[in-house]
Motif scaffolding. Sequence first.
Motif, mmCIF file in Angstrom:
data_model
loop_
_atom_site.group_PDB
_atom_site.id
_atom_site.type_symbol
_atom_site.label_atom_id
_atom_site.label_comp_id
_atom_site.label_asym_id
_atom_site.label_seq_id
_atom_site.Cartn_x
_atom_site.Cartn_y
_atom_site.Cartn_z
ATOM 1 N N ARG A 348 0.838 -1.198 0.000
ATOM 2 C CA ARG A 348 0.000 0.000 0.000
ATOM 3 C C ARG A 348 0.875 1.251 0.000
ATOM 4 O O ARG A 348 1.869 1.334 0.719
ATOM 5 N N GLY A 349 0.482 2.219 -0.816
ATOM 6 C CA GLY A 349 1.217 3.471 -0.872
ATOM 7 C C GLY A 349 2.550 3.390 -1.576
ATOM 8 O O GLY A 349 3.317 4.353 -1.569
ATOM 9 N N GLU A 350 2.840 2.260 -2.220
ATOM 10 C CA GLU A 350 4.125 2.089 -2.901
ATOM 11 C C GLU A 350 3.948 2.304 -4.397
ATOM 12 O O GLU A 350 2.960 1.872 -4.994
ATOM 13 N N ALA A 351 4.906 2.990 -5.012
ATOM 14 C CA ALA A 351 4.908 3.210 -6.456
ATOM 15 C C ALA A 351 6.047 2.402 -7.065
ATOM 16 O O ALA A 351 7.211 2.602 -6.723
ATOM 17 N N VAL A 352 5.686 1.492 -7.957
ATOM 18 C CA VAL A 352 6.663 0.611 -8.604
ATOM 19 C C VAL A 352 6.589 0.850 -10.105
ATOM 20 O O VAL A 352 5.507 0.870 -10.689
ATOM 21 N N GLY A 353 7.742 1.044 -10.719
ATOM 22 C CA GLY A 353 7.805 1.235 -12.154
ATOM 23 C C GLY A 353 8.213 -0.041 -12.859
ATOM 24 O O GLY A 353 9.010 -0.830 -12.332
ATOM 25 N N VAL A 354 7.645 -0.263 -14.059
ATOM 26 C CA VAL A 354 8.015 -1.400 -14.900
ATOM 27 C C VAL A 354 8.536 -0.831 -16.210
ATOM 28 O O VAL A 354 7.816 -0.116 -16.916
ATOM 29 N N VAL A 355 9.790 -1.127 -16.531
ATOM 30 C CA VAL A 355 10.416 -0.561 -17.723
ATOM 31 C C VAL A 355 10.947 -1.682 -18.604
ATOM 32 O O VAL A 355 11.137 -2.822 -18.172
ATOM 33 N N GLY A 356 11.207 -1.330 -19.846
ATOM 34 C CA GLY A 356 11.732 -2.294 -20.809
ATOM 35 C C GLY A 356 11.345 -1.880 -22.210
ATOM 36 O O GLY A 356 10.479 -1.020 -22.424
ATOM 37 N N GLU A 357 11.981 -2.501 -23.188
ATOM 38 C CA GLU A 357 11.672 -2.202 -24.578
ATOM 39 C C GLU A 357 10.284 -2.716 -24.944
ATOM 40 O O GLU A 357 9.670 -3.498 -24.216
ATOM 41 N N SER A 358 9.809 -2.278 -26.109
ATOM 42 C CA SER A 358 8.541 -2.794 -26.624
ATOM 43 C C SER A 358 8.654 -4.304 -26.830
ATOM 44 O O SER A 358 9.662 -4.797 -27.352
ATOM 45 N N GLY A 359 7.614 -5.029 -26.415
ATOM 46 C CA GLY A 359 7.629 -6.475 -26.544
ATOM 47 C C GLY A 359 8.243 -7.192 -25.370
ATOM 48 O O GLY A 359 8.370 -8.429 -25.394
ATOM 49 N N SER A 360 8.618 -6.450 -24.320
ATOM 50 C CA SER A 360 9.241 -7.104 -23.169
ATOM 51 C C SER A 360 8.224 -7.748 -22.237
ATOM 52 O O SER A 360 8.607 -8.466 -21.317
#
Length: 660
Positions: A348-360
């Motif tokens: 709760r209250g946590e911000a998580v980013g998901v990154v990567g190239e297209s198709g990942s």
Amino acid sequence: MRTSRNANASRMGARWLAALTTPVGAVSAVMLFLVLTMAVAAPALWSGQAEEMNTKAILQGPSAEHLVGTDSLGRDLFFRLLVATSLSVKLALAATGIGVLAGLVLGTLPALMNRRAGRFVTAIVNIAVAFPGLLLAMFFAVIFGVGETGAVLAIGFATAPSFARLTQTLVAAQKERDFISAAELAGVGRLKRLLRHIMPNIAEPLVVTATIGAGSSLLAFAGLSFLGLGVQPPSYDWGRLLNEGLNDIYLHPMAALAPSLAVIIAGLAFNLFGEAVAKTLGTPVAAAGKGAAPLRVPRPAAVESSTTADRTAENDDAVLTVRDLFVTFPGPAGPITPVRGVSFSLARGEAVGVVGESGSGKTQTALALAQLVDYPGQVSASRLEFLAQDQFAGTARARRQLLGTSLAMVFQDPMKSFNPTMRIGTQLAEVAIRHQGMNRRSALARAADRLRAVRIPAPKRRLRQYPHEFSGGMRQRAMIGMGIMGSPALIIADEPTTALDVTVQRQVLGLLSTIKEEDNVAILLISHDLTLVGQVCERVLVMYAGRIVEDLPAGDLAGQALHPYTQALLAAVPNMETDRDVPLAVIPGRPSDPSQVPVGCAFAARCTKASELCTREDPQLVRQEDGHRVACWHPSRDVGAPPIPMELKMHAAVLQGDAS
């Protein structure tokens, strides 16, 4: 499969039944019922009276004995009018059926043919649509000949182009849907895609259009008979009665007025009923089991063991817990797995980013979490819990209720997420009406409050506007407002700022951060932009080839990344210090094909540190001494001095200052 079909039939029946609850729908349904009943019963009940001639009562006006009067042979026009209902309606429905069938064939041919042949058929339809329908009907009537058969064919082929045009438009729109692309990717043939995936999704608007078209065919048929091109003596329909009554209209006006009123009433019955149903279809009816539920499917044991070897620490305050998440589509050469064993948790209250190239696999992961992966895709996981509730257990209705009130999704292009034909207020209120049981007044008040919360000025006035009247930034904020119509515990934002300028990007990201802080909402932010994710999130998940290859604090992006892929992504981000005379850094090679994932580390073919071990065994996601999780046989921070974006340096300094 049978249960799914029964549910679909039940939902469709509920939506059609809802049309009868509106005043226009109820009145038109009664009118249509009476017209159809008369068409069936009148010939059997009153044919004798309609054909009985009385030379003593020729051309009489309305009276108690003859309600409409008599014709030139003394026959009762009221009974003839009732009996004519049968032939008029029967021929109109036959013409409508021919038009619908021909329109379906012409409308679906472009989807089955090659591009050149499809364009030719489309051009023919476009040319035919340019001509007025009555002109086409008269043209075909001359070709097919005078009489009932010729008139039926003429009106049928005259109405076919407009129906074909609608079918082409609906089919083209459905072909752009993700589940159609998945079916094509799975090797489903064109005809099967059309019949199994497209036609069921466009059936309702086609049926509504056919209902309205029946009324138009009725009017057109009466017109041809009136002109002498339709029904011929001794048969008669309303148009023929109108033609006969027109000769003595000044002496006996009811002879012409009565069949005219019959045509108008029957035409209105068909048209109004179709319009009522069309309007009702715009308001979804709550039903159980809507949407695709996750399905447990077997996974290869070797892959499962590698993904479950290192599990993230359990969090009692976890909003979302994911273990060994797989998304699989059938393919011509075997299963296609764009998501392979993803594991993480979100507090709760946590911000998580998901990154990567297209198709990942970023978006497919998000769709799987929201249960939006369409058939034939299959979702499996050893554990998938949202707010401590197992998403593989319970009923589909309970899952949709939970997700509808506690999970919000913000898509990349809100213009495609909002219905362009509905007002913003109606669309926001629909969430509260469906999932929270509010009445319309309370739901609109809640919608105005949510627009105010996302800093949209004059919210009550904006509720009455359509999506195209909003700017891009306002639409994105309205999309966030729709997401917080309930009390979401998790917001999944899939590229929420891609189409926005930098000023509006900052506003949208600031809004998400404010909502997170004020309401203790968890955020899963999907993006290609490491700089953006580093500024907003506390933790970053780096995905490659359907797997998480690194999990690290956002503050450690600036110089502390361990995986070569993360380092390569950072090196490819230009900044104010980038030398403009030197070509921009790129990652060599191409991302791996999810249908042909190589043995070993999927990034090995593009990695400068790859060894023979990397091409033989896939590394597990294991925790390092500093707390990072990384899936690499050679994790290190010898990055070769990649340029770290200034924004990440500043963000890291801020985080370190806060920690101290």
